[in-house]
Motif scaffolding. Structure first.
Motif, PDB file in Angstrom:
ATOM      1  N   LEU A  67     -52.473  99.687  36.140  1.00 33.20           N
ATOM      2  CA  LEU A  67     -52.208  98.961  37.382  1.00 33.20           C
ATOM      3  C   LEU A  67     -52.027  97.470  37.094  1.00 33.20           C
ATOM      4  N   ARG A  68     -52.915  96.916  36.289  1.00 30.84           N
ATOM      5  CA  ARG A  68     -52.877  95.483  35.989  1.00 30.84           C
ATOM      6  C   ARG A  68     -52.122  95.176  34.696  1.00 30.84           C
ATOM      7  N   GLU A  69     -51.771  96.233  33.956  1.00 27.97           N
ATOM      8  CA  GLU A  69     -51.067  96.089  32.678  1.00 27.97           C
ATOM      9  C   GLU A  69     -51.819  95.150  31.734  1.00 27.97           C
ATOM     10  N   GLY A  70     -53.095  95.478  31.546  1.00 26.68           N
ATOM     11  CA  GLY A  70     -53.925  94.675  30.651  1.00 26.68           C
ATOM     12  C   GLY A  70     -55.195  95.409  30.289  1.00 26.68           C
ATOM     13  N   LEU A  71     -55.905  94.882  29.304  1.00 22.93           N
ATOM     14  CA  LEU A  71     -57.163  95.476  28.878  1.00 22.93           C
ATOM     15  C   LEU A  71     -58.277  95.073  29.831  1.00 22.93           C
ATOM     16  N   ARG A  72     -59.110  96.031  30.172  1.00 21.53           N
ATOM     17  CA  ARG A  72     -60.238  95.796  31.061  1.00 21.53           C
ATOM     18  C   ARG A  72     -61.442  96.607  30.574  1.00 21.53           C
ATOM     19  N   SER A  73     -62.622  96.181  30.996  1.00 22.40           N
ATOM     20  CA  SER A  73     -63.839  96.946  30.731  1.00 22.40           C
ATOM     21  C   SER A  73     -64.404  97.368  32.077  1.00 22.40           C
ATOM     22  N   PHE A  74     -64.546  98.678  32.296  1.00 26.21           N
ATOM     23  CA  PHE A  74     -65.009  99.207  33.580  1.00 26.21           C
ATOM     24  C   PHE A  74     -66.412  99.785  33.442  1.00 26.21           C
ATOM     25  N   SER A  75     -67.285  99.440  34.370  1.00 23.66           N
ATOM     26  CA  SER A  75     -68.612 100.039  34.410  1.00 23.66           C
ATOM     27  C   SER A  75     -68.471 101.470  34.917  1.00 23.66           C
ATOM     28  N   VAL A  76     -68.979 102.438  34.152  1.00 24.45           N
ATOM     29  CA  VAL A  76     -68.800 103.846  34.525  1.00 24.45           C
ATOM     30  C   VAL A  76     -69.480 104.151  35.857  1.00 24.45           C
ATOM     31  N   ASP A  77     -70.600 103.491  36.147  1.00 25.24           N
ATOM     32  CA  ASP A  77     -71.291 103.771  37.407  1.00 25.24           C
ATOM     33  C   ASP A  77     -70.522 103.238  38.609  1.00 25.24           C
ATOM     34  N   ALA A  78     -69.501 102.377  38.360  1.00 31.57           N
ATOM     35  CA  ALA A  78     -68.683 101.854  39.459  1.00 31.57           C
ATOM     36  C   ALA A  78     -67.474 102.740  39.739  1.00 31.57           C
ATOM     37  N   LEU A  79     -67.328 103.840  38.998  1.00 33.53           N
ATOM     38  CA  LEU A  79     -66.229 104.772  39.221  1.00 33.53           C
ATOM     39  C   LEU A  79     -66.687 105.848  40.197  1.00 33.53           C
TER      40      LEU A  79
END
Length: 321
Positions: A194-206
């Motif tokens: 979506l943002r066309e970039g690297l991101r770090s996502f918290s799994v509990d926020a999914l």
């Protein structure tokens, strides 16, 4: 010499390639023949050390081929190895049966067998070592399993992500690159389509995770480390600033032994205070770490971070008027 230290010395004395006569061992350890016999029996029968008497060479030897897998209880584990074993045990206990259930039981059994061969049992370790979790957030077991499956299986993920900073929930497609366990929480480093970039996502926020058939976009490891490893803490991005922090002499006794960043610089000053320089890209996490030290730390520079800390402290003090 205590029995524990003495048993440790046997491996040192028998660690070479030559055969060591009984008399030489007794002399080095300052023990009687009776004690020597009891030690050898205990090392062989209870602790499974591969020690044998070589008649042709006239002395005791250790079977090098099996020595590395035979250790004394606890004694041969480094602090890092003990922490790793206990952490793995706790992670497995927390993940099962919600995540991967039956698939993890053989691993748990093998881990228990490994520890028992070293004279340790899961119950003993649990009683003697305590891990304290601070700030751990609850995650949905099924979501973690899907994220892990996509990451290891190299598949894209369709996720619904709640951004705690903005309060927004967005649907995204991500190409997971690796799972990260940081400060008692799980994150997934990924390419966000979506943002066309690297991101770090918290799994509990999914709040929703679906594994797609389409393969994940592969990001070169060096690029991944440069983008997500250059910032401070979990926030990615190449470092854009360096925070210079001065800790009081009292607080320096603790902070001096801490690593805040792999590329940090630090030194002691004449008055006993401790100066720490830490690179960062996003100031949110380092701001929180600074504030927890209260008046034991001062932000020397940059000015922008110094102002933010001052504003936060003023606003906090205002709540207690």
């Amino acid at each position: 010499m205590s029995e524990l230290v003495r048993l440790y010395r046997y491996k040192e004395l028998l660690g070479g390639r030559r055969a060591v006569p009984a008399g030489e061992l007794q002399s080095a350890l300052e023990i009687s023949r009776a004690t020597f016999k009891r030690d050898i029996a205990k090392l062989r029968d209870q602790l499974k050390m591969p020690i044998r008497f070589d008649k042709e060479r006239g002395g005791y030897v250790m079977d090098i081929a099996h020595a590395d897998s035979s250790e004394l209880p606890g004694l041969w584990f480094s602090p890092q190895e003990i922490l790793a074993l206990v952490t793995i045990q706790q992670l497995l206990a927390q993940l099962e049966p919600g995540i991967l259930g039956p698939k993890l039981r053989p691993l748990q059994e093998r881990l228990s067998d490994l520890m028992s061969r070293h004279g340790l049992t899961a119950g003993d370790v649990a009683r003697r070592i305590r891990l304290v979790h601070a700030g751990k957030r609850q995650l949905h077991p099924a979501h973690f399993e899907s994220v892990a499956a996509g990451t290891l299986g190299r598949k894209r993920l369709r996720v619904r992500h709640f951004n705690r900073q903005t309060g927004e929930t967005l649907d995204r497609v991500i190409s997971p690159q690796r799972l990260v366990h940081y400060r008692d929480n799980w994150y997934v480093d990924a390419w966000c389509h979506l943002r066309e970039g690297l991101r770090s996502f918290s799994v509990d926020a999914l709040t929703q995770v679906d594994v797609m058939e389409e393969g994940a976009l592969e990001i070169e490891p060096g690029r991944l480390d440069e983008h997500l490893g250059g910032g401070y803490g979990i926030f990615g991005g190449a470092a854009t600033a360096v925070a210079r922090l001065r800790f009081t002499p009292e607080r320096a006794r603790w902070v001096r032994r801490e690593q805040w960043h792999p590329n940090q610089q630090a030194w002691d000053e004449a008055d006993g205070s401790y100066v720490l320089e830490v690179p960062y890209a996003d100031d949110r996490e380092i701001l929180g770490d600074i504030l927890r030290f209260g008046d034991d730390v001062e932000v020397v520079e940059p000015q922008g971070l110094r102002v933010k800390v001052r504003q936060a402290l003023v606003e906090a003090a205002g709540r207690y008027v």
